[in-house]
Write an enzyme that holds these catalytic residues in place. Structure first.
Site, PDB file in Angstrom:
ATOM      1  N   VAL A  64       0.783  -1.233   0.171  1.00 44.72           N
ATOM      2  CA  VAL A  64      -0.087  -0.030  -0.177  1.00 44.72           C
ATOM      3  C   VAL A  64       0.858   1.401  -0.155  1.00 44.72           C
ATOM      4  O   VAL A  64       0.409   2.311  -0.790  1.00 44.72           O
ATOM      5  CB  VAL A  64      -1.001   0.152   1.234  1.00 44.72           C
ATOM      6  CG1 VAL A  64      -1.872   1.284   1.240  1.00 44.72           C
ATOM      7  CG2 VAL A  64      -1.907  -1.267   1.107  1.00 44.72           C
ATOM      8  N   VAL A 112     -11.364  -0.687   4.502  1.00 45.16           N
ATOM      9  CA  VAL A 112     -12.201  -1.406   4.176  1.00 45.16           C
ATOM     10  C   VAL A 112     -12.516  -1.715   2.552  1.00 45.16           C
ATOM     11  O   VAL A 112     -12.543  -0.353   2.104  1.00 45.16           O
ATOM     12  CB  VAL A 112     -13.589  -1.249   4.892  1.00 45.16           C
ATOM     13  CG1 VAL A 112     -14.685  -1.999   4.126  1.00 45.16           C
ATOM     14  CG2 VAL A 112     -13.723  -1.180   6.362  1.00 45.16           C
ATOM     15  N   LYS A 146     -13.544  -6.108   8.888  1.00 50.28           N
ATOM     16  CA  LYS A 146     -14.081  -5.128   8.021  1.00 50.28           C
ATOM     17  C   LYS A 146     -15.650  -4.706   8.423  1.00 50.28           C
ATOM     18  O   LYS A 146     -16.055  -3.515   8.374  1.00 50.28           O
ATOM     19  CB  LYS A 146     -13.939  -5.461   6.500  1.00 50.28           C
ATOM     20  CG  LYS A 146     -12.459  -5.384   5.991  1.00 50.28           C
ATOM     21  CD  LYS A 146     -12.332  -6.252   4.588  1.00 50.28           C
ATOM     22  CE  LYS A 146     -10.904  -5.978   4.233  1.00 50.28           C
ATOM     23  NZ  LYS A 146     -10.680  -7.127   2.932  1.00 50.28           N
ATOM     24  N   GLY A 206      -4.758  -4.439  -3.169  1.00 49.66           N
ATOM     25  CA  GLY A 206      -4.070  -4.367  -4.351  1.00 49.66           C
ATOM     26  C   GLY A 206      -3.397  -2.740  -4.167  1.00 49.66           C
ATOM     27  O   GLY A 206      -3.965  -1.835  -3.429  1.00 49.66           O
ATOM     28  N   LYS A 265      -7.050  -2.130   8.974  1.00 47.11           N
ATOM     29  CA  LYS A 265      -8.499  -2.703   9.549  1.00 47.11           C
ATOM     30  C   LYS A 265      -8.400  -3.463  10.791  1.00 47.11           C
ATOM     31  O   LYS A 265      -9.419  -3.199  11.636  1.00 47.11           O
ATOM     32  CB  LYS A 265      -9.119  -3.573   8.430  1.00 47.11           C
ATOM     33  CG  LYS A 265      -8.404  -4.868   8.128  1.00 47.11           C
ATOM     34  CD  LYS A 265      -8.729  -5.769   7.047  1.00 47.11           C
ATOM     35  CE  LYS A 265      -7.680  -6.770   6.724  1.00 47.11           C
ATOM     36  NZ  LYS A 265      -6.672  -6.219   5.796  1.00 47.11           N
ATOM     37  N   GLY A 307     -10.682  -1.651  -0.003  1.00 51.64           N
ATOM     38  CA  GLY A 307      -9.849  -1.033  -1.083  1.00 51.64           C
ATOM     39  C   GLY A 307     -10.157   0.278  -1.543  1.00 51.64           C
ATOM     40  O   GLY A 307     -10.371   1.163  -0.820  1.00 51.64           O
TER      41      GLY A 307
END
Lengths: 431, 431
Positions: free
Chosen positions: A13, A130, A203, A300, A103, A132
């Site tokens: 990320v 939550v 989530k 991703g 999360k 993406g």
């Protein structure tokens, strides 16, 4: 004066965030009317060669960033509970705004962190925690703010959705597809947090807290994983005009909240049924807006980075308008959590019985004693004098179903209860 | 001090707004930390009996509301160009914030209104002007702000989607379903604005302006309606694994914007293909977030009211934070509009030919001369020595296709070109 950003973590990320901030620098500068600078990034080893470049400084000392008076916004993308929790609390104490994708931390310590943000008068944004890149938290806090949300149903774990989609499309077995997902990097070497439903439960606790304005934590969520789902179940689901998904379900009742994560049989005409592969979607029902759905990539580097950077932009707009810390904690209610025995759903039950007269009649009686009736039945011969029966019940109390299953188990003509799967029919018809 | 609201218009949307503000008053008050009061409502005839109640005052004098110094927010839900435009301009001059659901006005005079809001330092919000309750404008302005949007494809007209869905599901003809839609109230007595694509074009011009940060007005949009679509075309589409939808398409090219509304053949595995009936959805592709989709009810009293009231809540939060007028006009670019002859799409062409040797070969040659090749071909016998042929081309320049069609029309073995429909394959594969 530029806005200075400190990033904690440069994994999947973190790299996405750096890449978006660099590639779209000109647009972001115009949209925020600010110059944005990544000043420092926390990494384990600053000496390692990396294929990103920029004016920023790499450091392995968190306090170098957290206590730098020039840093305005801290982006936490380390993940996990500690040291992420301590870093965020220190950042807020130092008067910095925080954007996080964490999360695990939000699901466990959301209240503590949001309280700290309120005390500090700073923003704490966590859209990326939550689903993406899907802007579901902003939708619940702002764009659907006119509504009382009655239900939220999400496909919010990409790994399990990839596995179930592949099983359904290719008629393959769970363990085979899991192994493939692991080799493709869609599942971890230890896949338990995903396949056992814990990731989705974390989530869901975040989403339910915001949707219903009442704090829900991980331990409140009833959780069941997907490892019991077989290709036989998927084939029967298809025969029933359905598919099987790992659903994260939150419902608002008069005085309580129902939160559960489990595999569920879902009619193909439900908007969520077409959400396949690594895609995520959250279906939300509000009293004014009716049914809505938000769809996109749930994980991703760049999709999650999109949510982080959009949060950064929001914080900068707040800084410029002098309007930070407006909407942190939104839990102004305190609703109880419904016990799982009180859940009210339909069920799919697949069992192997002796193929003799009156077996089905006896089964129907055993369920009828618990006040449960059937919506559909499939029976197929299996080998020598055996039959496989699939029963789909009308919605019933989960406690009643457990009683009925006890009687069924005790019935000598029942050789095996293969599987019991909840059946989600959807809130309203989807015309 | 309460926030006072003046509402212009008490039709479908206006009644929805009143009903939501009343029913969810307690939650909205908690969410905004403000008491909200509907003070005055503009109606044609204040004496008519109505089945809504409240402390508000009905008036037929717009200036009673626009010039009331106690009114903080004006909600414009009259629709149409005038007097709505003058009312909004006067409201802004009087220092009021404005929330509107008026797509016609925004599509034509968006720039003027947003400039006036900026000059006045007031908010002008218009989420309800596109796609009813779906928060697509907020998504583009805030939640996807990290992205460069490359494409936006919407099903944003409920009437045409209802008609095409019913034709596809029931194998019925256009005029039959249109008449039914009219009797059910899903289509107007004069349905032209919907079925000719103008309503979708207005909404697309608003969405494209925001997505690409460059002003797009109604006249920029290429528009084609659905009345030419037959059940035969829908049957062939199904044979090709596709369906037909009225799509509103906006694409961002290096130096220009492509905006068009027309029926299009769409593969069934595209997320938009499952959007049926009166539902709307907007599919957005961003460079960071990838593919996303926003789905919900595109019209109706409460769904549209949901968007209006959520905008009101946003304005109130801005008022409290003293941060109004932050994000009005977002058009900081000035991109050209691509000519329709330069559109690059695949086509479906259905024609009736003499069933003789070499006809297909000649057709292929005529298209090849314009550099167009085929992705698939269906041929079926039709009566005496005739054949119906469906050609699906690979993507080509629209200008080239028109040239090829001229040659095809001149070819004596071609008895009729039944239909030419664009074929939208989607930006990326939807795994």
């Amino acid at each position: 004066m530029p806005i200075n950003i400190g990033i904690l973590g440069l994994g999947t990320v973190g790299s996405g965030v750096v890449s978006i901030l660099q590639q779209n620098a000109e647009d972001i500068q115009t949209r925020t009317q600010s110059e944005i600078q990544i000043k420092k990034i926390l990494v384990r080893n600053p000496e390692l060669p990396r294929n990103i470049q920029g004016k920023f400084q790499l450091t392995d000392q968190a306090n170098d960033i957290l206590q730098d008076p020039e840093v305005d916004i801290i982006v936490e993308v380390i993940g996990g509970i500690e040291p992420a929790r301590s870093y965020i609390l220190e950042a807020l104490r130092q008067g910095k705004h925080v954007v996080t994708a964490n999360k695990d931390l939000l699901a466990l310590h959301g209240q503590e962190l949001l309280d700290a943000a309120n005390t500090a008068g700073k923003d704490l944004y966590f859209e990326a925690s939550v689903a993406g890149g899907i802007p579901i938290i902003a939708a619940l806090k702002h764009a659907l703010a006119a509504n009382r949300i009655s239900a939220l149903i999400g496909i919010i774990n990409g790994t399990t959705n990839y596995i179930l989609s592949a099983m359904a499309e290719q008629g393959r077995d769970y363990f085979e597809v899991l192994a493939e997902a692991q080799s493709l990097g869609y599942a971890e070497a230890d896949p338990s947090a995903d396949v056992d439903g814990l990731d989705a439960a974390r989530k869901l606790s975040i989403l339910a807290s915001i949707a219903f304005n009442s704090r829900v934590t991980l331990k409140d969520v009833f959780v069941e994983g997907i490892s019991k789902i077989t290709r036989q179940d998927l084939a029967y689901a298809a025969e029933l005009g359905c598919t099987i998904k790992l659903l994260a379900i939150a419902k608002h009742h008069e005085e309580s909240i129902e939160v559960r994560v489990h595999p569920a049989i879902l009619p193909m005409n439900h908007p969520l049924a077409a959400v396949n592969g690594v895609y995520n979607a959250i279906y939300v029902v509000g009293d004014a807006v009716g049914e809505t759905m938000f769809y996109g990539r749930g994980a991703g580097s760049l999709p999650t980075g999109s949510a982080v950077v959009s949060d950064i932009i929001r914080v900068i707009r707040n800084i410029q308008a002098n309007s930070t810390s407006m909407i942190n904690c939104t839990c102004y209610r305190d609703l109880g959590i419904k016990a799982s025995s009180e859940f009210f759903t339909a069920f799919y039950i697949r069992l192997l019985v002796k193929d003799e007269p009156r077996v089905l009649a006896t089964l129907a009686l055993l369920f009828a004693e618990a006040n449960i009736s059937f919506a559909s039945i499939i029976q197929k011969p299996r080998g020598e004098q055996q039959a496989e029966i699939v029963l789909v019940t009308h919605p019933c109390r989960e406690g009643a179903l457990q009683e009925a299953l006890d009687s069924v188990r005790a019935y000598s003509k029942v050789l095996m209860i293969h599987n019991v799967i909840r059946f989600e029919k959807g809130e309203e018809s989807n015309s």
